[in-house]
Scaffold this motif. Structure first.
Motif, PDB file in Angstrom:
ATOM      1  N   PHE A 107       0.613  -1.340   0.025  1.00 44.16           N
ATOM      2  CA  PHE A 107       0.125  -0.199   0.033  1.00 44.16           C
ATOM      3  C   PHE A 107       0.742   1.022   0.028  1.00 44.16           C
ATOM      4  O   PHE A 107       0.423   2.262  -0.769  1.00 44.16           O
ATOM      5  CB  PHE A 107      -0.829   0.162   1.220  1.00 44.16           C
ATOM      6  CG  PHE A 107      -1.747   1.210   1.094  1.00 44.16           C
ATOM      7  CD1 PHE A 107      -3.034   1.311   0.254  1.00 44.16           C
ATOM      8  CD2 PHE A 107      -1.717   2.137   2.130  1.00 44.16           C
ATOM      9  CE1 PHE A 107      -3.686   2.450   0.278  1.00 44.16           C
ATOM     10  CE2 PHE A 107      -2.510   3.435   1.934  1.00 44.16           C
ATOM     11  CZ  PHE A 107      -3.673   3.472   1.149  1.00 44.16           C
ATOM     12  N   ASP A 108       2.050   1.389   0.688  1.00 42.65           N
ATOM     13  CA  ASP A 108       2.777   2.428   0.725  1.00 42.65           C
ATOM     14  C   ASP A 108       3.229   2.668  -0.722  1.00 42.65           C
ATOM     15  O   ASP A 108       3.347   3.933  -1.198  1.00 42.65           O
ATOM     16  CB  ASP A 108       3.940   2.235   1.613  1.00 42.65           C
ATOM     17  CG  ASP A 108       3.544   2.258   3.059  1.00 42.65           C
ATOM     18  OD1 ASP A 108       2.407   2.847   3.271  1.00 42.65           O
ATOM     19  OD2 ASP A 108       4.374   1.662   4.057  1.00 42.65           O
ATOM     20  N   GLU A 109       3.731   1.911  -1.041  1.00 42.56           N
ATOM     21  CA  GLU A 109       4.253   1.994  -2.837  1.00 42.56           C
ATOM     22  C   GLU A 109       2.973   2.465  -3.564  1.00 42.56           C
ATOM     23  O   GLU A 109       3.134   3.687  -4.299  1.00 42.56           O
ATOM     24  CB  GLU A 109       4.535   0.669  -3.505  1.00 42.56           C
ATOM     25  CG  GLU A 109       5.093   0.942  -5.072  1.00 42.56           C
ATOM     26  CD  GLU A 109       5.474  -0.199  -5.862  1.00 42.56           C
ATOM     27  OE1 GLU A 109       5.626  -0.151  -6.684  1.00 42.56           O
ATOM     28  OE2 GLU A 109       5.264  -1.345  -4.932  1.00 42.56           O
ATOM     29  N   LEU A 110       1.954   2.139  -3.467  1.00 46.06           N
ATOM     30  CA  LEU A 110       0.701   2.578  -4.257  1.00 46.06           C
ATOM     31  C   LEU A 110       0.364   3.896  -3.706  1.00 46.06           C
ATOM     32  O   LEU A 110       0.031   4.560  -4.847  1.00 46.06           O
ATOM     33  CB  LEU A 110      -0.442   1.660  -3.698  1.00 46.06           C
ATOM     34  CG  LEU A 110      -1.888   2.289  -4.746  1.00 46.06           C
ATOM     35  CD1 LEU A 110      -2.398   1.015  -5.254  1.00 46.06           C
ATOM     36  CD2 LEU A 110      -2.608   2.946  -3.463  1.00 46.06           C
ATOM     37  N   LEU A 111       0.434   4.356  -2.661  1.00 47.31           N
ATOM     38  CA  LEU A 111       0.240   5.525  -2.222  1.00 47.31           C
ATOM     39  C   LEU A 111       1.153   6.438  -2.506  1.00 47.31           C
ATOM     40  O   LEU A 111       0.915   7.529  -2.951  1.00 47.31           O
ATOM     41  CB  LEU A 111       0.208   5.686  -0.682  1.00 47.31           C
ATOM     42  CG  LEU A 111      -0.134   6.974   0.103  1.00 47.31           C
ATOM     43  CD1 LEU A 111      -1.600   7.218  -0.154  1.00 47.31           C
ATOM     44  CD2 LEU A 111       0.125   6.849   1.730  1.00 47.31           C
ATOM     45  N   ALA A 112       2.518   6.155  -2.636  1.00 50.22           N
ATOM     46  CA  ALA A 112       3.464   7.112  -3.304  1.00 50.22           C
ATOM     47  C   ALA A 112       3.162   7.337  -4.868  1.00 50.22           C
ATOM     48  O   ALA A 112       3.462   8.375  -5.409  1.00 50.22           O
ATOM     49  CB  ALA A 112       5.121   6.359  -3.389  1.00 50.22           C
ATOM     50  N   ARG A 113       2.694   6.283  -5.569  1.00 47.64           N
ATOM     51  CA  ARG A 113       2.344   6.355  -7.093  1.00 47.64           C
ATOM     52  C   ARG A 113       1.131   7.492  -7.107  1.00 47.64           C
ATOM     53  O   ARG A 113       1.247   8.311  -8.005  1.00 47.64           O
ATOM     54  CB  ARG A 113       1.899   5.250  -7.754  1.00 47.64           C
ATOM     55  CG  ARG A 113       3.211   4.261  -7.664  1.00 47.64           C
ATOM     56  CD  ARG A 113       2.852   2.882  -8.201  1.00 47.64           C
ATOM     57  NE  ARG A 113       4.092   2.105  -8.572  1.00 47.64           N
ATOM     58  CZ  ARG A 113       4.525   1.553  -9.286  1.00 47.64           C
ATOM     59  NH1 ARG A 113       4.197   2.180 -10.568  1.00 47.64           N
ATOM     60  NH2 ARG A 113       5.704   0.980  -9.426  1.00 47.64           N
ATOM     61  N   VAL A 114       0.370   6.962  -6.135  1.00 44.56           N
ATOM     62  CA  VAL A 114      -0.886   8.361  -6.268  1.00 44.56           C
ATOM     63  C   VAL A 114      -0.632   9.627  -6.161  1.00 44.56           C
ATOM     64  O   VAL A 114      -1.016  10.450  -6.655  1.00 44.56           O
ATOM     65  CB  VAL A 114      -1.988   7.783  -4.931  1.00 44.56           C
ATOM     66  CG1 VAL A 114      -3.047   8.876  -4.871  1.00 44.56           C
ATOM     67  CG2 VAL A 114      -2.743   6.514  -5.479  1.00 44.56           C
TER      68      VAL A 114
END
Length: 231
Positions: A107-114
């Motif tokens: 989720f942290d990677e997805l959040l960074a991409r968002v």
């Protein structure tokens, strides 16, 4: 309120995780579970980012993306899918997706991409909201008052952004709670009062009171009304 994200995902567990996680980060999130519902939501417009699964009931994610890009070249799209072959990634990006992340994901990677996609957007997501000496950068979620950083929790941030979108308007407790917590207000919880108190405390370190309590009516961002009742 804030940055609006549409999550298009048919797996309930993944959808619930994404919606809850993004809301906890202060984003305004809606969910659609099939391609046709997603397309209807996208046609209504006003989205700052779309998280799009590939395999969907009805029109699949690729078809939804194709329709969107025919009508809208600007709204960022992040594919969130189990299709991890290089050919699929290339096809998705060539069709107009701005980024691609494969399941299972952190989720942290997805959040960074968002956040990266929001920063690159040239639409409303890049805006800075202000009221008096308070400034909120919607992309970075940075809050300042009189040039001083203000460290807020995700819920305090969402609460502040909701007030900033409604300056000078009397907002009932029910309306605030149901917009910010996305739950029905039972009239018994003091959750809202606790968060308003803490938000005030943090803002008032660097200036006078901005959020007024109006007895029996709710809250207001701005000067208290001339008929009194504020505190």
């Amino acid at each position: 309120m804030g940055i609006r994200i549409l999550v298009v995902e048919d797996e309930p567990v993944i959808a619930d995780s994404l919606v809850r996680g993004l809301r906890e980060e202060g984003f305004t999130v809606e969910h659609e579970a099939d391609g046709e519902g997603a397309w209807l939501a996208l046609r209504a417009g006003g989205w700052d980012l779309v998280l799009l699964d590939w395999w969907l009931p009805g029109a699949d994610g690729f078809e939804v993306l194709r329709r969107l890009r025919q009508a809208d070249r600007r709204t960022p799209v992040l594919f969130v899918t189990a299709r991890d072959a290089v050919a699929d990634r290339v096809r998705g990006l060539d069709a107009g997706a701005d980024d691609y992340i494969c399941k299972p994901f952190d989720f942290d990677e997805l959040l960074a991409r968002v956040r990266a996609l929001v920063r690159r957007s040239d639409g409303t997501a890049a805006a800075v909201m202000t009221f008096g000496d308070v400034a909120v950068d919607l992309a970075s979620q940075r809050v300042e008052r009189a040039g001083h950083p203000v460290d807020l929790t995700a819920k305090e941030y969402s609460l502040l952004v909701y007030f900033l979108r409604n300056p000078g308007r009397i907002l009932s407790r029910t309306r605030i709670y149901e917009h910010v917590w996305d739950e029905r207000y039972d009239g018994l919880s003091n959750t809202l009062e606790v968060h308003v108190k803490e938000l005030r405390r943090k803002l008032e370190r660097h200036g006078p009171r901005l959020i007024q309590t109006l007895r029996g009516r709710g809250y207001l961002l701005g000067d208290p009304p001339e008929d009194g009742g504020g505190r």
